[in-house]
Scaffold this motif. Sequence first.
Motif, PDB file in Angstrom:
ATOM      1  N   GLY A 170     -30.929 -44.254  10.019  1.00 28.59           N
ATOM      2  CA  GLY A 170     -31.778 -45.379   9.627  1.00 28.59           C
ATOM      3  C   GLY A 170     -32.451 -45.149   8.291  1.00 28.59           C
ATOM      4  N   ALA A 171     -32.913 -43.928   8.049  1.00 31.92           N
ATOM      5  CA  ALA A 171     -33.559 -43.608   6.782  1.00 31.92           C
ATOM      6  C   ALA A 171     -32.579 -43.761   5.621  1.00 31.92           C
ATOM      7  CB  ALA A 171     -34.112 -42.192   6.821  1.00 31.92           C
ATOM      8  N   LEU A 172     -31.337 -43.347   5.829  1.00 30.74           N
ATOM      9  CA  LEU A 172     -30.321 -43.480   4.784  1.00 30.74           C
ATOM     10  C   LEU A 172     -30.004 -44.947   4.523  1.00 30.74           C
ATOM     11  CD1 LEU A 172     -27.986 -40.587   5.957  1.00 30.74           C
ATOM     12  CD2 LEU A 172     -29.381 -40.604   3.874  1.00 30.74           C
ATOM     13  N   ARG A 173     -29.918 -45.738   5.585  1.00 28.85           N
ATOM     14  CA  ARG A 173     -29.637 -47.171   5.403  1.00 28.85           C
ATOM     15  C   ARG A 173     -30.760 -47.845   4.623  1.00 28.85           C
ATOM     16  NH1 ARG A 173     -27.279 -46.608  10.680  1.00 28.85           N
ATOM     17  NH2 ARG A 173     -25.050 -47.138  10.573  1.00 28.85           N
ATOM     18  N   ARG A 174     -32.001 -47.486   4.941  1.00 28.04           N
ATOM     19  CA  ARG A 174     -33.127 -48.098   4.240  1.00 28.04           C
ATOM     20  C   ARG A 174     -33.176 -47.662   2.776  1.00 28.04           C
ATOM     21  NH1 ARG A 174     -35.209 -47.309   9.429  1.00 28.04           N
ATOM     22  NH2 ARG A 174     -36.006 -45.221   8.939  1.00 28.04           N
ATOM     23  N   ALA A 175     -32.723 -46.460   2.497  1.00 25.05           N
ATOM     24  CA  ALA A 175     -32.691 -45.994   1.105  1.00 25.05           C
ATOM     25  C   ALA A 175     -31.705 -46.808   0.281  1.00 25.05           C
ATOM     26  CB  ALA A 175     -32.327 -44.513   1.058  1.00 25.05           C
ATOM     27  N   GLY A 176     -30.585 -47.172   0.896  1.00 21.80           N
ATOM     28  CA  GLY A 176     -29.610 -48.062   0.266  1.00 21.80           C
ATOM     29  C   GLY A 176     -29.201 -47.627  -1.130  1.00 21.80           C
ATOM     30  N   PRO A 177     -29.284 -48.543  -2.086  1.00 23.64           N
ATOM     31  CA  PRO A 177     -28.792 -48.246  -3.437  1.00 23.64           C
ATOM     32  C   PRO A 177     -29.621 -47.214  -4.189  1.00 23.64           C
ATOM     33  CG  PRO A 177     -29.853 -50.407  -3.366  1.00 23.64           C
ATOM     34  CD  PRO A 177     -29.719 -49.952  -1.951  1.00 23.64           C
ATOM     35  N   LEU A 178     -30.796 -46.861  -3.687  1.00 22.88           N
ATOM     36  CA  LEU A 178     -31.587 -45.818  -4.341  1.00 22.88           C
ATOM     37  C   LEU A 178     -31.030 -44.425  -4.077  1.00 22.88           C
ATOM     38  CD1 LEU A 178     -35.424 -46.601  -4.061  1.00 22.88           C
ATOM     39  CD2 LEU A 178     -34.047 -46.316  -6.127  1.00 22.88           C
ATOM     40  N   LEU A 179     -30.146 -44.303  -3.091  1.00 25.01           N
ATOM     41  CA  LEU A 179     -29.600 -42.992  -2.752  1.00 25.01           C
ATOM     42  C   LEU A 179     -28.622 -42.535  -3.828  1.00 25.01           C
ATOM     43  CD1 LEU A 179     -29.569 -40.773  -0.586  1.00 25.01           C
ATOM     44  CD2 LEU A 179     -27.595 -41.918   0.427  1.00 25.01           C
ATOM     45  N   GLY A 180     -28.866 -41.337  -4.379  1.00 29.75           N
ATOM     46  CA  GLY A 180     -28.018 -40.854  -5.457  1.00 29.75           C
ATOM     47  C   GLY A 180     -27.267 -39.573  -5.169  1.00 29.75           C
ATOM     48  N   LEU A 226     -23.868 -43.757   5.665  1.00 29.48           N
ATOM     49  CA  LEU A 226     -23.519 -43.636   4.245  1.00 29.48           C
ATOM     50  C   LEU A 226     -22.410 -44.626   3.878  1.00 29.48           C
ATOM     51  CD1 LEU A 226     -23.606 -39.750   3.889  1.00 29.48           C
ATOM     52  CD2 LEU A 226     -25.273 -41.374   2.972  1.00 29.48           C
ATOM     53  N   ARG A 227     -21.439 -44.771   4.756  1.00 29.69           N
ATOM     54  CA  ARG A 227     -20.372 -45.757   4.510  1.00 29.69           C
ATOM     55  C   ARG A 227     -20.938 -47.177   4.503  1.00 29.69           C
ATOM     56  NH1 ARG A 227     -16.582 -42.343   8.049  1.00 29.69           N
ATOM     57  NH2 ARG A 227     -15.176 -41.372   6.521  1.00 29.69           N
ATOM     58  N   ASP A 228     -21.865 -47.448   5.410  1.00 30.44           N
ATOM     59  CA  ASP A 228     -22.424 -48.795   5.520  1.00 30.44           C
ATOM     60  C   ASP A 228     -23.161 -49.214   4.256  1.00 30.44           C
ATOM     61  OD1 ASP A 228     -21.405 -48.984   8.071  1.00 30.44           O
ATOM     62  OD2 ASP A 228     -23.315 -48.605   9.084  1.00 30.44           O
ATOM     63  N   ILE A 229     -23.779 -48.264   3.546  1.00 29.87           N
ATOM     64  CA  ILE A 229     -24.510 -48.615   2.324  1.00 29.87           C
ATOM     65  C   ILE A 229     -23.640 -48.465   1.077  1.00 29.87           C
ATOM     66  CG2 ILE A 229     -26.739 -48.028   3.348  1.00 29.87           C
ATOM     67  CD1 ILE A 229     -26.711 -45.454   1.651  1.00 29.87           C
ATOM     68  N   GLY A 230     -22.364 -48.120   1.287  1.00 27.59           N
ATOM     69  CA  GLY A 230     -21.449 -48.007   0.166  1.00 27.59           C
ATOM     70  C   GLY A 230     -21.652 -46.770  -0.678  1.00 27.59           C
ATOM     71  N   TYR A 231     -22.204 -45.726  -0.074  1.00 23.72           N
ATOM     72  CA  TYR A 231     -22.437 -44.498  -0.830  1.00 23.72           C
ATOM     73  C   TYR A 231     -21.101 -43.852  -1.181  1.00 23.72           C
ATOM     74  CZ  TYR A 231     -23.974 -39.792  -2.045  1.00 23.72           C
ATOM     75  OH  TYR A 231     -24.189 -38.602  -2.705  1.00 23.72           O
ATOM     76  N   ASP A 232     -20.909 -43.548  -2.463  1.00 26.61           N
ATOM     77  CA  ASP A 232     -19.651 -42.947  -2.895  1.00 26.61           C
ATOM     78  C   ASP A 232     -19.889 -41.702  -3.753  1.00 26.61           C
ATOM     79  OD1 ASP A 232     -20.637 -44.091  -5.188  1.00 26.61           O
ATOM     80  OD2 ASP A 232     -18.832 -45.234  -5.674  1.00 26.61           O
ATOM     81  N   GLY A 233     -21.049 -41.068  -3.549  1.00 29.57           N
ATOM     82  CA  GLY A 233     -21.392 -39.869  -4.310  1.00 29.57           C
ATOM     83  C   GLY A 233     -20.973 -38.601  -3.598  1.00 29.57           C
ATOM     84  N   TYR A 234     -21.682 -37.526  -3.911  1.00 30.81           N
ATOM     85  CA  TYR A 234     -21.329 -36.214  -3.380  1.00 30.81           C
ATOM     86  C   TYR A 234     -22.062 -35.890  -2.089  1.00 30.81           C
ATOM     87  CZ  TYR A 234     -19.036 -35.199  -7.808  1.00 30.81           C
ATOM     88  OH  TYR A 234     -18.191 -35.233  -8.895  1.00 30.81           O
ATOM     89  N   LEU A 235     -21.361 -35.187  -1.215  1.00 28.32           N
ATOM     90  CA  LEU A 235     -21.970 -34.464  -0.102  1.00 28.32           C
ATOM     91  C   LEU A 235     -21.903 -32.996  -0.524  1.00 28.32           C
ATOM     92  CD1 LEU A 235     -20.467 -36.136   3.102  1.00 28.32           C
ATOM     93  CD2 LEU A 235     -22.501 -36.766   1.811  1.00 28.32           C
ATOM     94  N   SER A 236     -23.043 -32.443  -0.881  1.00 31.37           N
ATOM     95  CA  SER A 236     -23.072 -31.112  -1.482  1.00 31.37           C
ATOM     96  C   SER A 236     -23.616 -30.085  -0.500  1.00 31.37           C
ATOM     97  CB  SER A 236     -23.946 -31.131  -2.747  1.00 31.37           C
ATOM     98  OG  SER A 236     -23.924 -29.879  -3.380  1.00 31.37           O
ATOM     99  N   ALA A 237     -22.854 -29.026  -0.289  1.00 28.19           N
ATOM    100  CA  ALA A 237     -23.225 -27.985   0.666  1.00 28.19           C
ATOM    101  C   ALA A 237     -24.281 -27.070   0.057  1.00 28.19           C
ATOM    102  CB  ALA A 237     -21.996 -27.184   1.081  1.00 28.19           C
ATOM    103  N   GLU A 238     -25.549 -27.474   0.185  1.00 30.71           N
ATOM    104  CA  GLU A 238     -26.657 -26.585  -0.170  1.00 30.71           C
ATOM    105  C   GLU A 238     -27.097 -25.917   1.125  1.00 30.71           C
ATOM    106  OE1 GLU A 238     -30.641 -26.880  -2.853  1.00 30.71           O
ATOM    107  OE2 GLU A 238     -30.773 -27.641  -0.813  1.00 30.71           O
TER     108      GLU A 238
END
Length: 275
Positions: free
Chosen positions: A199-209, A235-247
């Motif tokens: 839910g937090a990721l969905r609410r972040a929406g286009p601000l997620l980088g 992440l798919r629902d908000i169209g996120y197409d960036g990196y998933l980075s293993a920190e």
Amino acid sequence: MRAAVTVSLIPEVRQGPFVFTGDLVQACQRAAALGFHAIELFPEDPEAVEAEELRQVLDDCQLSLAAVGTGAGWFRHQLSFTSSEESIRSQAVDYARRMMDLAAAFSAPIIIGAMQGKASGGLNQATALRYLGHALFQLDEHAEALGVTLLYEPLNRYESNLIHTLADAATFIQGAGLRQVRLLADLFHMNIEESDLPGALRRAGPLLGHVHFSDSNRRAAGWGHTNFPPIIQALRDIGYDGYLSAEVLPLPDAESAARQAITAFRQWVGSPAAG
């Protein structure tokens, strides 16, 4: 979505959540061999990395630069945007600007995490947040001039007492009128602070980088108790197409952590080659 892995060149944080440490060339070779798209780099200092040498290593390994961390500004130099001393705050902004100049040569963002600091030493939270906002505003202008973005990472309550959730970070960013700043969602910090990660990721929406792809215990995804399929779906629902980075922590060792991270990516996202 694409897979990235962390590479730290900072001797002071060898026990930190960085998969590969020390040897840039070797780290890039291993990242490429395992199937990662990119590295997330944590240099010692902005001038400690020669841009053309870095470009050659990345090109040789067919990797991209996902982001550049600024943690050494705090861990090595004790620079903070919320220091009670104006001279230190000014040095912190200058340090981040110079790190941004390095990252911009690769069209990569820098990460503001530990350097955001905290309210301490008699500095109240309202003043600390004002200092943070002023620093980010200056960096936002520099990012706009360079044509890049800036990543702000909310930290958990044990590491900072300023902003802990994506929603509060979004409110802060929008309230300050920052145009080039995006959110970095670190799933480890979110596991502590968010009641509903998808839910937090969905609410972040286009601000997620950017996303730090770590489990609840800061080990590689799949080695804790985080439920990843709903997160990936969000992440798919908000169209996120960036990196998933293993920190993540290099446990039980760097190679095992890296292998598990890319295995988890393939399991829940798909083949990195597919993008």
